[in-house]
Motif scaffolding. Structure first.
Motif, PDB file in Angstrom:
ATOM      1  N   ASP A 151       0.836  -1.195   0.000  1.00 50.61           N
ATOM      2  CA  ASP A 151       0.000   0.000   0.000  1.00 50.61           C
ATOM      3  C   ASP A 151       0.874   1.250   0.000  1.00 50.61           C
ATOM      4  OD1 ASP A 151      -2.516  -1.331   0.123  1.00 50.61           O
ATOM      5  OD2 ASP A 151      -2.170  -1.735   2.244  1.00 50.61           O
ATOM      6  N   THR A 152       0.503   2.239  -0.794  1.00 50.04           N
ATOM      7  CA  THR A 152       1.175   3.532  -0.978  1.00 50.04           C
ATOM      8  C   THR A 152       2.428   3.448  -1.851  1.00 50.04           C
ATOM      9  OG1 THR A 152       2.732   3.625   0.921  1.00 50.04           O
ATOM     10  CG2 THR A 152       0.417   4.240   1.347  1.00 50.04           C
ATOM     11  N   SER A 153       2.674   2.315  -2.506  1.00 51.63           N
ATOM     12  CA  SER A 153       3.897   2.187  -3.312  1.00 51.63           C
ATOM     13  C   SER A 153       3.837   2.983  -4.615  1.00 51.63           C
ATOM     14  CB  SER A 153       4.207   0.715  -3.607  1.00 51.63           C
ATOM     15  OG  SER A 153       3.151   0.094  -4.308  1.00 51.63           O
ATOM     16  N   GLY A 154       2.659   3.520  -4.952  1.00 53.70           N
ATOM     17  CA  GLY A 154       2.567   4.420  -6.104  1.00 53.70           C
ATOM     18  C   GLY A 154       1.973   3.829  -7.359  1.00 53.70           C
ATOM     19  N   LYS A 155       1.208   2.761  -7.243  1.00 56.09           N
ATOM     20  CA  LYS A 155       0.656   2.094  -8.422  1.00 56.09           C
ATOM     21  C   LYS A 155      -0.317   2.996  -9.192  1.00 56.09           C
ATOM     22  CE  LYS A 155      -0.791  -1.352  -5.859  1.00 56.09           C
ATOM     23  NZ  LYS A 155      -0.134  -0.973  -4.572  1.00 56.09           N
ATOM     24  N   ASP A 156      -1.247   3.620  -8.470  1.00 59.43           N
ATOM     25  CA  ASP A 156      -2.264   4.443  -9.139  1.00 59.43           C
ATOM     26  C   ASP A 156      -1.639   5.618  -9.887  1.00 59.43           C
ATOM     27  OD1 ASP A 156      -4.223   2.795  -8.153  1.00 59.43           O
ATOM     28  OD2 ASP A 156      -4.776   4.099  -6.491  1.00 59.43           O
ATOM     29  N   SER A 157      -0.772   6.350  -9.218  1.00 57.26           N
ATOM     30  CA  SER A 157      -0.162   7.523  -9.852  1.00 57.26           C
ATOM     31  C   SER A 157       0.762   7.116 -10.990  1.00 57.26           C
ATOM     32  CB  SER A 157       0.603   8.360  -8.818  1.00 57.26           C
ATOM     33  OG  SER A 157       1.630   7.611  -8.192  1.00 57.26           O
ATOM     34  N   LEU A 158       1.382   5.957 -10.876  1.00 54.86           N
ATOM     35  CA  LEU A 158       2.248   5.466 -11.953  1.00 54.86           C
ATOM     36  C   LEU A 158       1.421   5.208 -13.212  1.00 54.86           C
ATOM     37  CD1 LEU A 158       5.152   2.976 -11.679  1.00 54.86           C
ATOM     38  CD2 LEU A 158       3.434   2.628 -13.434  1.00 54.86           C
ATOM     39  N   GLU A 163      -7.253  16.606   2.344  1.00 56.54           N
ATOM     40  CA  GLU A 163      -7.665  16.216   0.993  1.00 56.54           C
ATOM     41  C   GLU A 163      -7.245  14.796   0.640  1.00 56.54           C
ATOM     42  OE1 GLU A 163      -3.651  18.345   0.520  1.00 56.54           O
ATOM     43  OE2 GLU A 163      -5.439  18.470   1.792  1.00 56.54           O
ATOM     44  N   ASP A 164      -6.325  14.222   1.433  1.00 55.19           N
ATOM     45  CA  ASP A 164      -5.858  12.855   1.188  1.00 55.19           C
ATOM     46  C   ASP A 164      -6.426  11.848   2.191  1.00 55.19           C
ATOM     47  OD1 ASP A 164      -4.291  13.559  -0.996  1.00 55.19           O
ATOM     48  OD2 ASP A 164      -2.548  14.024   0.251  1.00 55.19           O
ATOM     49  N   ASN A 165      -7.237  12.336   3.140  1.00 60.00           N
ATOM     50  CA  ASN A 165      -7.765  11.434   4.177  1.00 60.00           C
ATOM     51  C   ASN A 165      -8.504  10.237   3.597  1.00 60.00           C
ATOM     52  OD1 ASN A 165      -8.623  13.870   6.800  1.00 60.00           O
ATOM     53  ND2 ASN A 165      -6.668  13.056   6.142  1.00 60.00           N
ATOM     54  N   TRP A 166      -9.223  10.475   2.482  1.00 61.53           N
ATOM     55  CA  TRP A 166     -10.048   9.406   1.908  1.00 61.53           C
ATOM     56  C   TRP A 166      -9.213   8.213   1.448  1.00 61.53           C
ATOM     57  CZ3 TRP A 166      -9.378   7.782  -3.144  1.00 61.53           C
ATOM     58  CH2 TRP A 166      -8.589   8.595  -3.952  1.00 61.53           C
ATOM     59  N   LYS A 167      -7.931   8.439   1.198  1.00 62.71           N
ATOM     60  CA  LYS A 167      -7.053   7.357   0.738  1.00 62.71           C
ATOM     61  C   LYS A 167      -6.651   6.418   1.867  1.00 62.71           C
ATOM     62  CE  LYS A 167      -4.852  10.257  -2.817  1.00 62.71           C
ATOM     63  NZ  LYS A 167      -3.548  10.801  -3.288  1.00 62.71           N
ATOM     64  N   PHE A 168      -6.813   6.880   3.109  1.00 62.70           N
ATOM     65  CA  PHE A 168      -6.340   6.098   4.252  1.00 62.70           C
ATOM     66  C   PHE A 168      -7.369   5.063   4.686  1.00 62.70           C
ATOM     67  CE2 PHE A 168      -5.908   5.254   8.788  1.00 62.70           C
ATOM     68  CZ  PHE A 168      -4.581   4.868   8.858  1.00 62.70           C
ATOM     69  N   SER A 169      -6.858   3.907   5.075  1.00 59.57           N
ATOM     70  CA  SER A 169      -7.702   2.851   5.644  1.00 59.57           C
ATOM     71  C   SER A 169      -6.991   2.288   6.874  1.00 59.57           C
ATOM     72  CB  SER A 169      -7.925   1.733   4.625  1.00 59.57           C
ATOM     73  OG  SER A 169      -8.468   0.591   5.241  1.00 59.57           O
ATOM     74  N   ALA A 170      -7.752   2.060   7.918  1.00 56.74           N
ATOM     75  CA  ALA A 170      -7.162   1.477   9.124  1.00 56.74           C
ATOM     76  C   ALA A 170      -6.545   0.119   8.817  1.00 56.74           C
ATOM     77  CB  ALA A 170      -8.226   1.350  10.213  1.00 56.74           C
ATOM     78  N   ASN A 171      -7.060  -0.531   7.780  1.00 55.04           N
ATOM     79  CA  ASN A 171      -6.525  -1.834   7.397  1.00 55.04           C
ATOM     80  C   ASN A 171      -5.076  -1.725   6.911  1.00 55.04           C
ATOM     81  OD1 ASN A 171      -7.105  -4.721   6.983  1.00 55.04           O
ATOM     82  ND2 ASN A 171      -6.682  -4.246   4.840  1.00 55.04           N
ATOM     83  N   ASP A 172      -4.691  -0.515   6.399  1.00 53.52           N
ATOM     84  CA  ASP A 172      -3.310  -0.309   5.968  1.00 53.52           C
ATOM     85  C   ASP A 172      -2.350  -0.542   7.132  1.00 53.52           C
ATOM     86  OD1 ASP A 172      -4.282   0.390   3.495  1.00 53.52           O
ATOM     87  OD2 ASP A 172      -4.137   2.552   3.850  1.00 53.52           O
ATOM     88  N   LEU A 173      -2.737  -0.114   8.312  1.00 53.36           N
ATOM     89  CA  LEU A 173      -1.884  -0.284   9.490  1.00 53.36           C
ATOM     90  C   LEU A 173      -1.836  -1.748   9.926  1.00 53.36           C
ATOM     91  CD1 LEU A 173      -2.805   2.860  11.624  1.00 53.36           C
ATOM     92  CD2 LEU A 173      -0.964   2.558   9.959  1.00 53.36           C
ATOM     93  N   LYS A 174      -2.971  -2.436   9.782  1.00 48.62           N
ATOM     94  CA  LYS A 174      -2.994  -3.860  10.136  1.00 48.62           C
ATOM     95  C   LYS A 174      -2.081  -4.665   9.209  1.00 48.62           C
ATOM     96  CE  LYS A 174      -7.683  -3.850  12.044  1.00 48.62           C
ATOM     97  NZ  LYS A 174      -9.075  -4.382  11.915  1.00 48.62           N
TER      98      LYS A 174
END
Length: 292
Positions: A67-74, A203-214
């Motif tokens: 998660d957050t490795s940049g797939k979407d923006s790439l 503006e970036d809050n929507w990208k976050f998921s608590a599951n990312d931390l798990k």
């Protein structure tokens, strides 16, 4: 475009993920990266137009990463100059109830590229040997013969899945699909910074998921599974590339150049010519349109 040596990232021998750098070892500055990417984007779009018209080859671009490795923006940046009709993106999330009624490759098979097109898998069929390996309890939803509890999932089970994937990819390659698989290799510290940024910027809050931390708690397990998957499935016809991805802009440049080098190998690509019978009437067609 000689600043990037693509061979450095191709997996041709067994790799140890933790020994591979997550930082690009080069000296391109921010402006040079922008110019480099734009140059490759332009070349790729022109070649892809010809490939679309030629209608014999296709490309499957597989993107994997934490998660957050940049797939979407790439995807947005590398393919932004493409004609929209020539590229399709599929993002594979948790399998639906309908998808679970089929074998693990089925939902990927029906999303494969048509001739003349690029298809990008944002997360791929490798989720079936990554997420399910870190969380083997997910396999129970597949209703597989002989597996009713987690401790019945053996090493041979994973070997068989690797074999199935290799056969799947070889079949695609033999039928005109170029397969390129990219692991966006990001450090755990860089992920921490990117997750924190999502929380600190409204503006970036929507990208976050608590599951990312798990899932972050399983970082080492994921790295072990990535290493095993890459070492078991990087083949001549479907190679893996491990891309240093702490610098998003640089990872885009590297992947764009790799795609460019591979599409250049398709030397038979050319735009079809009009039939002689139509060519003979071109001037007539012109006059007809001018007189309207």
């Amino acid at each position: 475009m000689g600043a990037i040596k693509t061979k450095e990232y191709k997996v041709v021998d067994a790799v140890i993920i933790n020994d591979l750098s997550t930082n690009y070892q080069g000296d391109l500055n921010a402006e040079e990266k922008k110019k480099f990417l734009l140059k490759v984007q332009t070349k790729l779009s022109k070649k892809q137009d010809a490939m679309y018209a030629h209608n014999r080859h296709s490309f499957l671009i597989c993107l994997q990463g934490m998660d957050t490795s940049g797939k979407d923006s790439l995807i947005r940046e590398v393919f932004k100059e493409f004609n929209p009709r020539g590229v399709v993106v599929h993002s594979f999330k948790t399998p639906s109830s309908s998808e679970l009624e089929h074998d693990f490759l089925w939902r990927h098979y029906v999303a494969l590229p048509e001739k003349g097109k690029f298809t990008v898998f944002n997360r791929t069929h490798y989720e079936n040997v990554l997420v399910t390996r870190v969380h083997p309890e997910y396999l129970l939803s597949e209703n597989l013969p002989g597996i009713e509890k987690v401790d019945e999932v053996t090493d041979d089970f994973w070997k068989n899945r690797f074999d199935s994937i290799n056969r799947f990819e070889k079949h695609l390659s033999q039928n005109g699909t170029t397969i390129l698989k990219f692991f966006l290799h990001m450090s755990k510290e860089e992920q921490r910074k990117r997750l924190l940024k999502r929380l600190e910027h409204p503006e970036d809050n929507w990208k976050f998921s608590a599951n990312d931390l798990k899932e972050r708690e399983h970082w080492d397990d994921y790295m072990t599974c990535y290493e095993d998957a890459i070492n078991n499935t990087s083949t001549k016809h479907a190679p893996w590339y491990v891309i240093p991805s702490d610098d998003k802009a640089m990872s885009r440049c590297i992947i764009a150049k790799i795609i460019w080098k591979e599409i250049q190998k398709l030397t038979d690509i050319k735009e079809p010519e009009l039939p002689a019978s139509m060519k003979a009437h071109i001037e007539e067609y012109k006059e007809q349109l001018k007189e309207e």
